[in-house]
Design a protein around this motif. Structure first.
Motif, PDB file in Angstrom:
ATOM      1  N   UNK A  48     -11.500  18.252 -32.907  1.00  0.00           N
ATOM      2  CA  UNK A  48     -10.563  19.759 -32.571  1.00  0.00           C
ATOM      3  C   UNK A  48      -9.493  18.810 -31.477  1.00  0.00           C
ATOM      4  N   UNK A  49      -8.101  19.159 -31.451  1.00  0.00           N
ATOM      5  CA  UNK A  49      -7.937  18.865 -30.120  1.00  0.00           C
ATOM      6  C   UNK A  49      -7.616  20.051 -29.418  1.00  0.00           C
ATOM      7  N   UNK A  50      -7.466  19.407 -27.864  1.00  0.00           N
ATOM      8  CA  UNK A  50      -7.252  20.957 -26.945  1.00  0.00           C
ATOM      9  C   UNK A  50      -5.788  21.017 -26.805  1.00  0.00           C
ATOM     10  N   UNK A  51      -5.739  22.941 -26.235  1.00  0.00           N
ATOM     11  CA  UNK A  51      -4.302  23.384 -25.732  1.00  0.00           C
ATOM     12  C   UNK A  51      -3.357  22.546 -25.383  1.00  0.00           C
ATOM     13  N   UNK A  52      -2.267  22.228 -26.149  1.00  0.00           N
ATOM     14  CA  UNK A  52      -0.849  22.101 -25.034  1.00  0.00           C
ATOM     15  C   UNK A  52      -0.951  20.616 -25.981  1.00  0.00           C
ATOM     16  N   UNK A  53      -1.804  19.542 -26.919  1.00  0.00           N
ATOM     17  CA  UNK A  53      -2.421  18.613 -27.059  1.00  0.00           C
ATOM     18  C   UNK A  53      -1.026  17.830 -28.660  1.00  0.00           C
TER      19      UNK A  53
END
Length: 486
Positions: free
Chosen positions: A109-114
């Protein structure tokens, strides 16, 4: 709101831009995520992986769903880019990916904004045909379930209007998701144009739901209430999922003869895409009258639809018992109501129309059956198979009937009036029959996909025509809403 195969309705021509999500450094910088995936997602991925091993290619098993939204204003590039970015940040499922590693699945998973967006200008189209071909081909390639991203956006801009399009593999979205998404995307774009914060309620994460559902399902045993329902149904069908069959039809050609396909119906490369239809069965007044008949018999519109399908199935030679699989949503908590994801379970349905005194009694039987089988939605079918000790080889249901009332969704009236439509990919199958019946602001709509040639094609065409005539005739018998003059 239409639910329609991509190629069945043109997109107004204009300048096509494809918007592809990406992250700097690719998946290498994503974080390992310990949350397990759902049984639905696992079954879908393993089926796709097996297909790749057999055929050494991705194409031929498209399973994406999508959305088209028309805007009566010029396209703002900054606003649309902001809309897509905010939507990706809002729904974690678009920032998560599951990989098959030998005997296990691994999530990242990658965070918001990425997640960023690459803007690819394809060109100007003056005719709808080539534009549809380009969009459909792009969506087929960009939504392969074993890759990230398994989704893509597109815009078709004109001088005073534009169309927003989105497509994603089924593992990321379901029909409810897209019904809600059209309002979200319209709201996000409007807020971006006005440079104000969007007014949308918070939503939960399908990744969280997947983990919760997986733990609950893995803890279930043979005493789970869903097992009794499925065991009874599978005993009745000889351990297989039912297909659509109206009996012998001497005038219809055997399935497959006109397709030039191999004897193995699973060889997708030898099949042509399935046929499809989308139509309005009843207008709003007619639907209200049909619903009144259902209510008078103590049932819902859903029960009336199933009773009508059962009656027509028997009349056309399918036998007194209608057997199919029904999708039921699993959005049992408010936080999942507007979340993007695959919140769907399947339940078996069996309706015996024999010796029913009238249609009201058939509605009563359908009501009882819907109430009895709904508990089966609490356990994914893959887990049911594990508990029963049967190797179903990741079966795909052969005969599916879905019913959704779309009037609960924000912006449903505008969408139904033509602003938005839910899209589905073409499907390659020699024997699957899927029927969707939706209650919209304008009435009762039907959509279906089924073999493009052969016996089943002819039988389904007759069946759907007779079903439309049947519900119209039943509604006409109702006095609901009719004005009487003295």
């Amino acid at each position: 709101m239409k639910f329609i195969q991509m190629m069945d309705q043109p997109v107004e021509p204009g300048g096509l831009v494809e918007w592809s999500p990406y992250t700097d450094g690719g998946l290498a910088h994503w974080k390992a995520d310990s949350r397990p995936t759902s049984h639905n997602h696992e079954q879908h991925l393993r089926s796709a992986f097996e297909y790749r091993l057999r055929h050494r290619r991705e194409g031929g098993r498209e399973s994406w769903l999508g959305l088209a939204i028309d805007f009566d204003e010029p396209l703002s590039i900054p606003a649309i880019r902001s809309t897509f970015s905010m939507w990706i940040d809002r729904h974690e499922v678009l920032r998560s990916h599951v990989v098959i590693w030998a005997d296990r699945l691994a999530r990242m998973t990658t965070p918001p904004g990425s997640v960023k967006l690459k803007m690819g200008k394809v060109g100007w189209y003056g005719e709808p045909g080539p534009l549809l071909d380009q969009l459909s081909g792009t969506f087929d390639r960009a939504t392969a379930p074993l890759q990230w991203p398994a989704y893509i956006f597109a815009t078709v801009a004109r001088e005073r209007s534009f169309t927003l399009l989105f497509a994603a593999d089924h593992s990321l979205v379901d029909g409810y998701s897209l019904i809600m998404a059209q309002h979200e995307l319209v709201s996000l774009y409007g807020a971006s144009r006005r440079k104000v914060p969007p007014e949308l309620p918070a939503v939960g994460s399908y990744v969280d739901f997947s983990a919760y559902q997986r733990r609950e399902a893995d803890a279930a045993g043979s005493d789970h209430e869903a097992i009794a329902v499925w065991s009874d149904f599978l005993r009745d069908t000889g351990g297989t999922l039912p297909g659509f069959e109206l009996g012998d039809d001497a005038e219809a050609e055997p399935d497959g003869e006109q397709l030039g396909q191999a004897s193995d119906a699973g060889e997708h490369a030898e099949l042509t895409p399935q046929g499809s239809i989308t139509a309005e069965l009843l207008d709003d007044d007619q639907t209200n009258r049909f619903t009144a008949v259902c209510s008078a018999a103590g049932g819902s519109l859903f029960a009336g639809v199933m009773a009508a399908l059962g009656a027509v199935y028997a009349d056309l030679g399918g036998g007194p018992v209608l057997r199919c699989v029904i999708p039921r949503h699993t959005r049992g908590d408010q936080q999942w109501f507007g979340a993007l994801g695959w919140f769907v379970a399947t339940v078996p349905f069996r309706l015996d129309s024999s010796q029913a005194a009238d249609f009201g009694q058939a509605i009563g039987r359908a009501t009882d059956e819907l109430r009895r089988v709904r508990k089966a939605a609490n356990l994914p079918f893959l887990r049911v198979g594990e508990i029963l000790g049967q190797d179903f080889d990741f079966p795909e249901p052969k005969f599916v009937v879905s019913f959704i009332d779309l009037r609960f969704a924000p912006g449903n009236a505008e969408a139904d009036a033509g602003r938005a439509r839910v899209l589905r990919s073409h499907i390659y199958s020699a024997d699957e029959v899927y029927i969707w019946v939706n209650r919209t602001a304008s009435g009762l709509r039907i959509s279906a996909r089924f073999p493009s040639h052969g016996r089943t094609h002819n039988q389904v065409a007759r069946f759907l025509g007779a079903f439309g005539d049947f519900v119209t005739a039943i509604g006409d018998q109702s006095t609901y809403g009719k004005v009487t003059r003295e």
